[in-house]
Design a protein around this motif. Sequence first.
Motif, PDB file in Angstrom:
ATOM      1  N   GLN A   6       0.826  -1.207   0.000  1.00 41.30           N
ATOM      2  CA  GLN A   6       0.000   0.000   0.000  1.00 41.30           C
ATOM      3  C   GLN A   6       0.863   1.262   0.000  1.00 41.30           C
ATOM      4  O   GLN A   6       0.543   2.234  -0.682  1.00 41.30           O
ATOM      5  CB  GLN A   6      -0.938  -0.004   1.214  1.00 41.30           C
ATOM      6  CG  GLN A   6      -2.074  -1.016   1.095  1.00 41.30           C
ATOM      7  CD  GLN A   6      -2.944  -1.046   2.334  1.00 41.30           C
ATOM      8  OE1 GLN A   6      -2.465  -0.886   3.448  1.00 41.30           O
ATOM      9  NE2 GLN A   6      -4.240  -1.246   2.133  1.00 41.30           N
ATOM     10  N   LEU A   7       1.964   1.221   0.734  1.00 40.60           N
ATOM     11  CA  LEU A   7       2.867   2.361   0.742  1.00 40.60           C
ATOM     12  C   LEU A   7       3.495   2.578  -0.631  1.00 40.60           C
ATOM     13  O   LEU A   7       3.741   3.721  -1.043  1.00 40.60           O
ATOM     14  CB  LEU A   7       3.977   2.153   1.782  1.00 40.60           C
ATOM     15  CG  LEU A   7       3.603   2.354   3.248  1.00 40.60           C
ATOM     16  CD1 LEU A   7       4.759   1.945   4.152  1.00 40.60           C
ATOM     17  CD2 LEU A   7       3.226   3.807   3.505  1.00 40.60           C
ATOM     18  N   ILE A 130      -8.250   7.727   2.211  1.00 41.27           N
ATOM     19  CA  ILE A 130      -9.553   7.098   2.447  1.00 41.27           C
ATOM     20  C   ILE A 130      -9.314   5.823   3.259  1.00 41.27           C
ATOM     21  O   ILE A 130      -8.624   4.910   2.797  1.00 41.27           O
ATOM     22  CB  ILE A 130     -10.249   6.766   1.115  1.00 41.27           C
ATOM     23  CG1 ILE A 130     -10.440   8.036   0.288  1.00 41.27           C
ATOM     24  CG2 ILE A 130     -11.589   6.083   1.361  1.00 41.27           C
ATOM     25  CD1 ILE A 130     -10.921   7.769  -1.129  1.00 41.27           C
ATOM     26  N   ASP A 131      -9.844   5.772   4.458  1.00 36.39           N
ATOM     27  CA  ASP A 131      -9.601   4.607   5.317  1.00 36.39           C
ATOM     28  C   ASP A 131     -10.207   3.333   4.743  1.00 36.39           C
ATOM     29  O   ASP A 131      -9.575   2.270   4.750  1.00 36.39           O
ATOM     30  CB  ASP A 131     -10.156   4.861   6.716  1.00 36.39           C
ATOM     31  CG  ASP A 131      -9.322   5.883   7.476  1.00 36.39           C
ATOM     32  OD1 ASP A 131      -8.110   5.940   7.228  1.00 36.39           O
ATOM     33  OD2 ASP A 131      -9.885   6.619   8.294  1.00 36.39           O
ATOM     34  N   LYS A 132     -11.425   3.450   4.227  1.00 43.52           N
ATOM     35  CA  LYS A 132     -12.077   2.250   3.696  1.00 43.52           C
ATOM     36  C   LYS A 132     -13.223   2.647   2.779  1.00 43.52           C
ATOM     37  O   LYS A 132     -14.027   3.524   3.115  1.00 43.52           O
ATOM     38  CB  LYS A 132     -12.610   1.386   4.845  1.00 43.52           C
ATOM     39  CG  LYS A 132     -13.265   0.085   4.412  1.00 43.52           C
ATOM     40  CD  LYS A 132     -13.726  -0.704   5.629  1.00 43.52           C
ATOM     41  CE  LYS A 132     -14.418  -1.996   5.243  1.00 43.52           C
ATOM     42  NZ  LYS A 132     -14.898  -2.757   6.420  1.00 43.52           N
ATOM     43  N   THR A 150      -6.280   4.053   1.166  1.00 42.04           N
ATOM     44  CA  THR A 150      -5.877   4.416  -0.183  1.00 42.04           C
ATOM     45  C   THR A 150      -6.234   5.870  -0.470  1.00 42.04           C
ATOM     46  O   THR A 150      -6.818   6.564   0.362  1.00 42.04           O
ATOM     47  CB  THR A 150      -6.543   3.486  -1.211  1.00 42.04           C
ATOM     48  OG1 THR A 150      -6.011   3.746  -2.498  1.00 42.04           O
ATOM     49  CG2 THR A 150      -8.057   3.685  -1.247  1.00 42.04           C
ATOM     50  N   TYR A 151      -5.873   6.324  -1.654  1.00 40.02           N
ATOM     51  CA  TYR A 151      -6.167   7.687  -2.089  1.00 40.02           C
ATOM     52  C   TYR A 151      -6.969   7.628  -3.381  1.00 40.02           C
ATOM     53  O   TYR A 151      -6.809   6.698  -4.185  1.00 40.02           O
ATOM     54  CB  TYR A 151      -4.877   8.467  -2.338  1.00 40.02           C
ATOM     55  CG  TYR A 151      -4.060   8.729  -1.100  1.00 40.02           C
ATOM     56  CD1 TYR A 151      -4.230   9.904  -0.369  1.00 40.02           C
ATOM     57  CD2 TYR A 151      -3.101   7.812  -0.663  1.00 40.02           C
ATOM     58  CE1 TYR A 151      -3.473  10.164   0.768  1.00 40.02           C
ATOM     59  CE2 TYR A 151      -2.343   8.058   0.472  1.00 40.02           C
ATOM     60  CZ  TYR A 151      -2.537   9.235   1.184  1.00 40.02           C
ATOM     61  OH  TYR A 151      -1.792   9.473   2.305  1.00 40.02           O
ATOM     62  N   ILE A 152      -7.777   8.656  -3.593  1.00 41.59           N
ATOM     63  CA  ILE A 152      -8.569   8.706  -4.819  1.00 41.59           C
ATOM     64  C   ILE A 152      -7.662   8.806  -6.039  1.00 41.59           C
ATOM     65  O   ILE A 152      -8.029   8.406  -7.139  1.00 41.59           O
ATOM     66  CB  ILE A 152      -9.569   9.885  -4.759  1.00 41.59           C
ATOM     67  CG1 ILE A 152     -10.638   9.719  -5.846  1.00 41.59           C
ATOM     68  CG2 ILE A 152      -8.846  11.221  -4.884  1.00 41.59           C
ATOM     69  CD1 ILE A 152     -11.777  10.711  -5.714  1.00 41.59           C
TER      70      ILE A 152
END
Length: 316
Positions: A6-7, A130-132, A150-152
């Motif tokens: 994810q990073l 965005i947490d979920k 994640t991010y948009i």
Amino acid sequence: MINILQLSFVSIIPLLIVALGGLMSEKSGVTNIALEGLMLIGGFIGIWTIKILQTSGNVPPQLVYLIGILVGGIVGGLVVTVHAFASIKMNADQTISATAINLFAPAFAIFTARSVLGGQQVIFNPEFRIDKIPILGDIPLLGEIFFQKTYISFYIGIVILLAVWILVYKTKLGLRIRAVGENPHAADAQGINIYRVRYFSVISSGVLAGMGGVIFVATTSGSFDATVAGMGFLAIGVLIFGNWSPFRVLFAAIFFGLFRTISSAYVSIAFLNKLNLPSEIYLIIPYLVTLIALAFTSRNSRAPKAIGKIYDISSR
């Protein structure tokens, strides 16, 4: 392992978007090594816009982020017009005009920030994660990787990848872009407007680079300090390693993005942390890997044949 993956998206997505910008320009035959400068100046204005919107306090965080990305893209497109005009209309050396942007961008950002804001840093609130995502975030494994923390901008990057692939390989305009980049004289003989195609391609490159600059800064820091950490130059390596093909560029971005993430998050990887190596060693890994990869793959690169060459209609 999931956390590292994810990073890595934080590096992969801006690398992908900026490299695709370079692909758009170079597919038409115009070299664009100004990606670093375009990322920087687009990131500067985009982050400044985010700071202003956050100060007002009435705009939702995700909308603030989207507006910042859009503004950064517009600024990148405007700035790269100078490179497009010099290289396409004035027949200037493409490398020199692009280098001028790389030199101008940090100086402009530092001077403007100090003059207007009273300091070099543009500080903002990085509240865009965005947490979920509802429902999708509950999918086993895939939901945890792609739809949590994640991010948009991750989804924007995927959309841009598909859009560039469709444009370049599935549309008449894409065929013209490739034709101009391979043999502009033959394309001109078929009635294709070389200058119009190249202007579109180069400006598109600037838009994507500017967007990538905002995305990189907004997802990795809480302030902009007149640098994008060499990501624009790394994106050029991704483009070459990806052989000017959208999906190969994706795999190259994943490859280099993972190494960049490992270099900055080695403390959380047990066996790397136990090596007790100086942190500087890990920081040079992504760039060292880039040099090694390019040394072994550049011989087989399939760059557009007319890349970097000035188009002279009289020599047809």
